[in-house]
Design a protein around this motif. Structure first.
Motif, PDB file in Angstrom:
ATOM      1  N   VAL A  88      39.537  44.383  22.564  1.00 28.48           N
ATOM      2  CA  VAL A  88      40.798  43.823  22.078  1.00 28.48           C
ATOM      3  C   VAL A  88      40.858  42.315  22.311  1.00 28.48           C
ATOM      4  CG1 VAL A  88      43.308  43.940  22.193  1.00 28.48           C
ATOM      5  CG2 VAL A  88      41.950  46.030  22.528  1.00 28.48           C
ATOM      6  N   LEU A  89      40.796  41.893  23.563  1.00 26.95           N
ATOM      7  CA  LEU A  89      41.020  40.481  23.875  1.00 26.95           C
ATOM      8  C   LEU A  89      39.958  39.574  23.270  1.00 26.95           C
ATOM      9  CD1 LEU A  89      42.085  40.735  27.639  1.00 26.95           C
ATOM     10  CD2 LEU A  89      43.484  41.034  25.573  1.00 26.95           C
ATOM     11  N   ARG A  90      38.696  39.946  23.433  1.00 26.86           N
ATOM     12  CA  ARG A  90      37.614  39.091  22.940  1.00 26.86           C
ATOM     13  C   ARG A  90      37.605  38.991  21.417  1.00 26.86           C
ATOM     14  NH1 ARG A  90      32.694  40.877  25.824  1.00 26.86           N
ATOM     15  NH2 ARG A  90      33.861  40.004  27.568  1.00 26.86           N
ATOM     16  N   PRO A  91      37.629  40.121  20.676  1.00 27.73           N
ATOM     17  CA  PRO A  91      37.645  39.975  19.214  1.00 27.73           C
ATOM     18  C   PRO A  91      38.902  39.302  18.681  1.00 27.73           C
ATOM     19  CG  PRO A  91      37.859  42.292  19.860  1.00 27.73           C
ATOM     20  CD  PRO A  91      37.490  41.530  21.083  1.00 27.73           C
ATOM     21  N   ALA A  92      40.006  39.391  19.430  1.00 27.56           N
ATOM     22  CA  ALA A  92      41.241  38.737  18.992  1.00 27.56           C
ATOM     23  C   ALA A  92      41.262  37.253  19.317  1.00 27.56           C
ATOM     24  CB  ALA A  92      42.446  39.411  19.641  1.00 27.56           C
ATOM     25  N   GLY A  93      40.350  36.787  20.181  1.00 26.22           N
ATOM     26  CA  GLY A  93      40.350  35.388  20.579  1.00 26.22           C
ATOM     27  C   GLY A  93      41.448  35.050  21.568  1.00 26.22           C
ATOM     28  N   MET A  94      41.851  36.026  22.388  1.00 27.42           N
ATOM     29  CA  MET A  94      42.931  35.827  23.356  1.00 27.42           C
ATOM     30  C   MET A  94      42.344  35.305  24.670  1.00 27.42           C
ATOM     31  SD  MET A  94      45.068  39.291  22.461  1.00 27.42           S
ATOM     32  CE  MET A  94      46.521  38.893  23.451  1.00 27.42           C
ATOM     33  N   THR A  95      42.083  34.019  24.716  1.00 28.32           N
ATOM     34  CA  THR A  95      41.345  33.430  25.837  1.00 28.32           C
ATOM     35  C   THR A  95      42.189  33.231  27.089  1.00 28.32           C
ATOM     36  OG1 THR A  95      41.826  31.204  25.019  1.00 28.32           O
ATOM     37  CG2 THR A  95      39.787  32.236  24.261  1.00 28.32           C
ATOM     38  N   ARG A  96      43.519  33.327  26.968  1.00 26.57           N
ATOM     39  CA  ARG A  96      44.395  33.089  28.122  1.00 26.57           C
ATOM     40  C   ARG A  96      45.022  34.388  28.630  1.00 26.57           C
ATOM     41  NH1 ARG A  96      46.963  28.657  28.697  1.00 26.57           N
ATOM     42  NH2 ARG A  96      47.091  29.375  30.861  1.00 26.57           N
ATOM     43  N   THR A  97      44.551  35.505  28.130  1.00 23.80           N
ATOM     44  CA  THR A  97      45.127  36.803  28.484  1.00 23.80           C
ATOM     45  C   THR A  97      44.189  37.530  29.431  1.00 23.80           C
ATOM     46  OG1 THR A  97      46.203  36.914  26.317  1.00 23.80           O
ATOM     47  CG2 THR A  97      46.024  38.971  27.559  1.00 23.80           C
ATOM     48  N   GLU A  98      44.754  38.070  30.535  1.00 22.99           N
ATOM     49  CA  GLU A  98      43.879  38.679  31.538  1.00 22.99           C
ATOM     50  C   GLU A  98      44.671  39.625  32.436  1.00 22.99           C
ATOM     51  OE1 GLU A  98      41.259  40.127  32.798  1.00 22.99           O
ATOM     52  OE2 GLU A  98      40.114  38.349  32.138  1.00 22.99           O
ATOM     53  N   PHE A  99      43.950  40.551  33.054  1.00 22.95           N
ATOM     54  CA  PHE A  99      44.517  41.411  34.080  1.00 22.95           C
ATOM     55  C   PHE A  99      44.496  40.629  35.399  1.00 22.95           C
ATOM     56  CE2 PHE A  99      42.783  44.296  30.904  1.00 22.95           C
ATOM     57  CZ  PHE A  99      43.846  45.151  30.694  1.00 22.95           C
ATOM     58  N   LEU A 100      45.648  40.176  35.835  1.00 19.51           N
ATOM     59  CA  LEU A 100      45.749  39.370  37.051  1.00 19.51           C
ATOM     60  C   LEU A 100      46.322  40.210  38.190  1.00 19.51           C
ATOM     61  CD1 LEU A 100      47.340  36.115  35.556  1.00 19.51           C
ATOM     62  CD2 LEU A 100      44.907  36.621  35.901  1.00 19.51           C
ATOM     63  N   ARG A 101      45.732  40.081  39.354  1.00 18.26           N
ATOM     64  CA  ARG A 101      46.292  40.739  40.535  1.00 18.26           C
ATOM     65  C   ARG A 101      47.611  40.077  40.908  1.00 18.26           C
ATOM     66  NH1 ARG A 101      42.812  43.835  44.364  1.00 18.26           N
ATOM     67  NH2 ARG A 101      44.524  43.328  45.805  1.00 18.26           N
TER      68      ARG A 101
ATOM     69  N   PRO B 269      52.074  47.955  40.170  1.00 14.32           N
ATOM     70  CA  PRO B 269      50.676  48.063  40.601  1.00 14.32           C
ATOM     71  C   PRO B 269      50.067  46.675  40.782  1.00 14.32           C
ATOM     72  CG  PRO B 269      51.112  49.561  38.787  1.00 14.32           C
ATOM     73  CD  PRO B 269      52.330  48.699  38.921  1.00 14.32           C
ATOM     74  N   VAL B 270      49.235  46.526  41.791  1.00 14.67           N
ATOM     75  CA  VAL B 270      48.645  45.216  42.046  1.00 14.67           C
ATOM     76  C   VAL B 270      47.777  44.763  40.876  1.00 14.67           C
ATOM     77  CG1 VAL B 270      46.565  46.046  43.236  1.00 14.67           C
ATOM     78  CG2 VAL B 270      47.527  43.810  43.825  1.00 14.67           C
ATOM     79  N   LEU B 271      47.236  45.714  40.126  1.00 15.82           N
ATOM     80  CA  LEU B 271      46.448  45.402  38.938  1.00 15.82           C
ATOM     81  C   LEU B 271      46.863  46.363  37.834  1.00 15.82           C
ATOM     82  CD1 LEU B 271      44.159  43.458  38.050  1.00 15.82           C
ATOM     83  CD2 LEU B 271      42.544  45.284  38.590  1.00 15.82           C
ATOM     84  N   ALA B 272      47.245  45.827  36.702  1.00 20.41           N
ATOM     85  CA  ALA B 272      47.795  46.641  35.624  1.00 20.41           C
ATOM     86  C   ALA B 272      46.791  47.667  35.109  1.00 20.41           C
ATOM     87  CB  ALA B 272      48.226  45.737  34.469  1.00 20.41           C
ATOM     88  N   SER B 273      47.319  48.791  34.634  1.00 22.09           N
ATOM     89  CA  SER B 273      46.481  49.782  33.959  1.00 22.09           C
ATOM     90  C   SER B 273      47.050  50.069  32.575  1.00 22.09           C
ATOM     91  CB  SER B 273      46.362  51.061  34.798  1.00 22.09           C
ATOM     92  OG  SER B 273      45.384  51.933  34.235  1.00 22.09           O
TER      93      SER B 273
END
Length: 326
Positions: free
Chosen positions: A182-195, A222-226
């Motif tokens: 999802v993120l890579r093919p969409a070019g979402m470079t600022r989107t991430e699973f952050l603790r 949750p400390v890290l999203a699922s």
């Protein structure tokens, strides 16, 4: 809506977050309000990353649909075929499609039809929830609410189960599945699973609706999203996402994803596969609400118009989002 109207609502409600409107990639309005960190008086900016709660259910859905597209899963795959002896209260006939459309009938670990307040501590040891498998104790022990396919009932746990099924079917961890599919093919470079316990400087702290107290949401989520939500993103990345989705850059079967599957009259909406849909138009929505986060993004695929509101407070996004749809 005019800029002055948005500014007035923001001022009247103490809005903290970002409002972004663009048409076919051309920005018509973009403005940040309030503070990303109240302790250190750091203001929000257009580049601030916000947790979007259930807004990322759409990303989970697309990762699953991508696996269906590749033949790794089917919409008709039963949860039981991959769960084995885990979560025995999930009925044998519950399928991937039931989970994607909130029609599975499974009991929910975070039931929004219950009496809990958004400030309640409901998930136990938040710091232990760093993997999808770690959610199993939370997902277990909830009796079936109704037969699969009988009706719509919004289910957070169902999307964690989807993440679990995707992992077991593909052999790839949920977070990497979303990044790769999802993120890579969409070019979402600022989107991430952050603790939540090590947020970077460009991420907004989420604040609870407590009068006179600046308390963060670090113990509420949750400390890290699922699979059921919580990824961090920016307004610009959300617009990038919508354009990529409808360009077919993420999955081939976009129209199947956003095809109305069930009416949800109590919310004056319809639902597709992980996406909310306007009750009478083709506008597609991602919506998220949780302790210290509120988010709504609406995209009209015909005009290419995107309206997004992100906030680092629980009620923050709704007054402006409602004005967009008024």
């Amino acid at each position: 809506m005019a800029q002055g109207d948005i500014d007035k609502i923001a001022e009247d409600t103490g809005f903290s977050g970002v409002v972004w409107i663009d048409r076919a990639g051309e920005i018509e309005f973009a403005k940040a309000y309030g503070l990303a960190n109240r302790t250190y008086r750091i203001p929000n900016s257009l580049d601030t990353r916000f947790g979007i709660a259930s807004g990322s259910k759409g990303f989970t859905a697309l990762a699953v649909v991508s696996l269906v597209q590749d033949g790794v899963l089917e919409l008709g795959t039963t949860a039981r075929s991959l769960l084995g002896k885990d979560l025995p209260l999930i009925a044998d006939d519950v399928t991937v499609e039931h989970l994607l459309t909130h029609t599975s009938g499974i009991g929910d670990y975070l039931d929004e039809e219950g009496d809990t307040e958004i400030t309640d501590y409901v998930i136990g040891a938040a710091h232990e929830l760093t993997t999808t498998e770690a959610f199993l104790p939370l997902l277990d022990g909830h009796p079936t609410k109704f037969r699969a396919g009988e009706r719509f009932s919004y289910c957070n746990g169902g999307f964690v189960v989807l993440a679990l099924l995707a992992e077991r079917a593909s052999g790839v961890g949920y977070h990497d599945l979303v990044r790769e599919r999802v993120l890579r093919p969409a070019g979402m470079t600022r989107t991430e699973f952050l603790r939540s316990d090590e947020l970077p400087a460009d991420a907004a702290v989420g604040y609870l609706p407590l009068n006179g107290v600046d308390r963060s949401n670090v113990f509420h989520l949750p400390v890290l999203a699922s699979g059921d939500g919580g990824i961090h993103t920016t307004a610009a990345d959300i617009s990038t996402f919508w354009r990529a989705l409808f360009a077919g850059d993420i999955v081939d079967s976009v129209q199947e994803v956003v095809r109305p599957r069930i009416d949800v009259p109590e919310d004056s909406r319809r639902y597709g596969l992980g996406f909310w849909l306007h009750e009478s138009t083709d506008t597609v929505m991602l919506v998220g609400s949780d302790a210290g986060a509120s988010f709504k993004s609406m995209h009209d695929p015909h005009t290419g118009t995107t309206c997004t509101v992100l906030s680092n407070t629980s009620p923050g996004a709704w007054p402006i989002a409602r004005a967009f749809t008024a």
